[in-house]
Design an enzyme around this catalytic site. Structure first.
Site, PDB file in Angstrom:
ATOM      1  N   GLU A 279       0.835  -1.207   0.000  1.00 41.76           N
ATOM      2  CA  GLU A 279       0.000   0.000   0.000  1.00 41.76           C
ATOM      3  C   GLU A 279       0.870   1.257   0.000  1.00 41.76           C
ATOM      4  OE1 GLU A 279      -3.334  -0.257   2.756  1.00 41.76           O
ATOM      5  OE2 GLU A 279      -4.163  -1.902   1.582  1.00 41.76           O
TER       6      GLU A 279
ATOM      7  N   GLU B  19      -4.875  -8.766  -0.853  1.00 39.68           N
ATOM      8  CA  GLU B  19      -5.724  -8.510   0.324  1.00 39.68           C
ATOM      9  C   GLU B  19      -7.163  -8.421  -0.148  1.00 39.68           C
ATOM     10  OE1 GLU B  19      -4.565  -5.490   3.169  1.00 39.68           O
ATOM     11  OE2 GLU B  19      -2.433  -5.913   2.836  1.00 39.68           O
TER      12      GLU B  19
HETATM   13  O1  AHR Z   1      -5.365  -6.233   6.461  1.00 41.73           O
HETATM   14  C1  AHR Z   1      -5.339  -5.099   7.283  1.00 41.73           C
HETATM   15  C2  AHR Z   1      -4.681  -3.917   6.609  1.00 41.73           C
HETATM   16  O2  AHR Z   1      -5.441  -3.527   5.500  1.00 41.73           O
HETATM   17  C3  AHR Z   1      -3.319  -4.159   6.022  1.00 41.73           C
HETATM   18  O3  AHR Z   1      -2.311  -4.025   6.964  1.00 41.73           O
HETATM   19  C4  AHR Z   1      -3.209  -3.077   4.994  1.00 41.73           C
HETATM   20  O4  AHR Z   1      -2.367  -3.433   3.935  1.00 41.73           O
HETATM   21  C5  AHR Z   1      -4.642  -2.851   4.570  1.00 41.73           C
HETATM   22  O5  AHR Z   1      -4.971  -1.519   4.576  1.00 41.73           O
END
Ligand code: AHR
Length: 518
Positions: free
Chosen positions: A197, A320
């Protein structure tokens, strides 16, 4: 005569309409037209130093604990993950990754420095779970490790050293350090995330700036030919930030990365996510609306990648994904601990179908997160020894039959799940043929109020026998607890009947069904 004609036309139309209304759900599967493999890495997981995912989830330490473990990792967790055929596990973050200095987590545990886990609850991270613990865990569960490197607050040298520490056989200072720390052979880690991110917690970078950082880090991770065979994954876009993908694809040469990430959560409103249980149907509908957006997102990001990489050499890596709600009342807001219900089973069923159906480009994905965080597959007791498998675990387990199988093209005509003035497709499907020739069809009926009859027509294959499993429950927020761990679990599915080459399926409302056709 005229009256008769009008009457018979009316009857014909009425008859057709009734027929259509009775069974609008039709799936046509072309069993001899499979071209693309569903990469098993689509079924990956994610473990961050966040809340009770690592500490109190995977890792209970080797000392004073009543919980059976192997080198500090819970044995029940190891068994459960093996049973999923877990293909890869991402670590140590997430946002945590860009604060993590791996050298602090190797060597004698009593000498390791502590630091503040600033993103997740401000708790003290003592580095007791580090590189050796994680990579040995991956060996124990048979998963490929996916290391997320620190680009935000780390250095290029730190990353080069990490690659050498885990992958270089002998002679280098880092290989020697690894041996001193008790590990003779390298682990040969293939998957590497180059930051996480970067548009947010990884450093609030602009895509042009990150593109340059990525070029630099990727270059130094390996030699010109990437002779080590590393799979370098660029920190990707959030949701529908297509400019991010476009810029990276334009600015980063294809020989410097092998994968492009994407993060896409099923959250209805970041400021008001709503509860994980006891939610309204309105909330459920909105969650499923967002879950369905995954299709649009992977298709649009893929289309951008196609422009620069028409041969589809790079993978889209959705590292994710999952449902995100308010934390359970009374728990640390920074720990992201939430219950997991039939709603999550619906998200998992639909999302995995979307990934399967887009497997030509989507070749890896990671559910967030494995234990006690967000859409977890397992929950562990905070002050006890019990562990429970969630409805999402069961969907991942039922769908594992798709891993490395050949995707079969499927056309779907579906009824709608109506809510107020809005609608969503009720039935969602993917199908594959495995190496032994068995066909698997995974179907979700997300409608919480109506059962569905589905006719699956199989073209290009002879079906002789059909079996199946189902996951469903009476309540939309049905879930498993430490007291009732089997409240929601898969059962044998008997409502699929073979009629010639047509499989007639009766799906209850809010259900996930996986059929096996021989
Ligand atoms: O999964 C939780 C968080 O969500 C992670 O650390 C981040 O990459 C995303 O914003």
């Amino acid at each position: 005569m005229k009256l008769l004609t009008i009457l018979s036309t009316f009857l014909l139309l009425f008859g057709m309409a009734t027929l259509f209304a009775a069974n609008p759900n039709k799936v046509t599967i072309n069993a001899d037209q499979g071209k693309h493999q569903i990469n098993r890495h689509i079924y990956g997981h994610f473990a961050e130093h966040l809340g009770r995912c690592i500490y109190g989830g995977f890792y209970v330490g080797e000392g004073n604990t009543k919980i059976p473990n192997t080198a500090g990792i819970r044995n029940d967790v190891i068994e459960a993950l093996k049973n999923l055929n877990i293909p890869n596990l991402r670590w140590p973050g997430g946002c945590f990754a860009d604060t993590y200095h791996w050298k602090d987590g190797v060597g004698p545990k009593q000498d390791r420095p502590s630091f503040v886990n600033r993103w997740w609850g401000g708790v003290i991270e003592d580095n007791s779970f580090g590189t050796h613990d994680f990579l040995n865990l991956c060996e124990a569960i048979g998963a490929e490790p996916y290391l997320a490197a620190n680009v935000g607050s780390g250095t290029v040298q730190e990353l080069i050293d990490w690659v050498y520490y885990v992958n270089h056989k002998e002679g280098s200072p880092m290989a020697n350090l690894r041996k001193t720390n008790g590990r003779e052979e390298p682990w040969n880690v293939k998957f590497w995330g180059v930051g996480n991110e970067m548009w947010g917690c990884g450093g609030n970078m602009k895509p042009e700036y990150y593109a340059d950082e990525l070029r630099k880090y990727s270059t130094f991770m390996t030699d010109w030919s990437n002779s080590d065979g590393l799979f370098r994954i660029a920190s990707g876009a959030s949701e529908d930030d297509y400019n991010w993908t476009e810029t990276l694809m334009k600015e980063v040469p294809g020989n410097l990365i092998e994968g492009m990430a994407l993060h896409s959560y099923s959250v209805i409103d970041w400021r008001d996510k709503g509860p994980a249980t006891g939610f309204s149907e309105d909330h459920y509908f909105k969650t499923m609306q967002v879950a369905y957006k995954m299709k649009d997102r992977v298709e649009k990001h893929s289309a951008i990648m196609d422009k620069y990489d028409p041969d589809k050499k790079l993978a889209l890596v959705v590292d994710e994904w999952g449902g995100w709600y308010d934390v359970e009342p009374g728990t640390n807001p920074g720990f992201l601990y939430q219950q997991n219900t039939i709603r999550d089973a619906m998200i998992a069923g639909v999302t995995l179908n979307i990934f399967n159906n887009n497997c030509e480009r989507v070749r890896m994905a990671n559910l967030a997160q494995t234990i006690n965080v967000l859409q977890a597959v397992m929950l562990t007791e905070k002050d006890g020894t019990r562990m429970v498998l969630t409805p999402t675990y069961h969907v991942m387990e039922m769908y594992k039959v798709h891993q490395d199988a050949t995707l079969l093209p499927a056309e779907v005509e579906t009824s709608n799940y109506k809510h107020g003035d809005a609608t969503l497709p009720a039935i969602h499907v993917s199908a594959s043929k495995d190496k032994s020739g068995k066909i698997h069809i995974s179907l979700t009926n997300i409608d919480p109020n109506n059962a569905a009859e589905v006719e699956c027509e199989l073209l290009g294959a002879k079906a002789r026998k059909i079996t199946g499993r189902i996951l469903t429950a009476k309540a939309l927020d049905a879930h498993n607890t430490f007291e009732k761990p089997d409240n929601v679990k898969p059962a044998v599915f008997k409502d699929a009947k073979l009629d010639g080459q047509t499989i007639k399926v009766k799906m209850p409302s809010k259900s996930v069904v996986v059929l096996e056709v021989e």
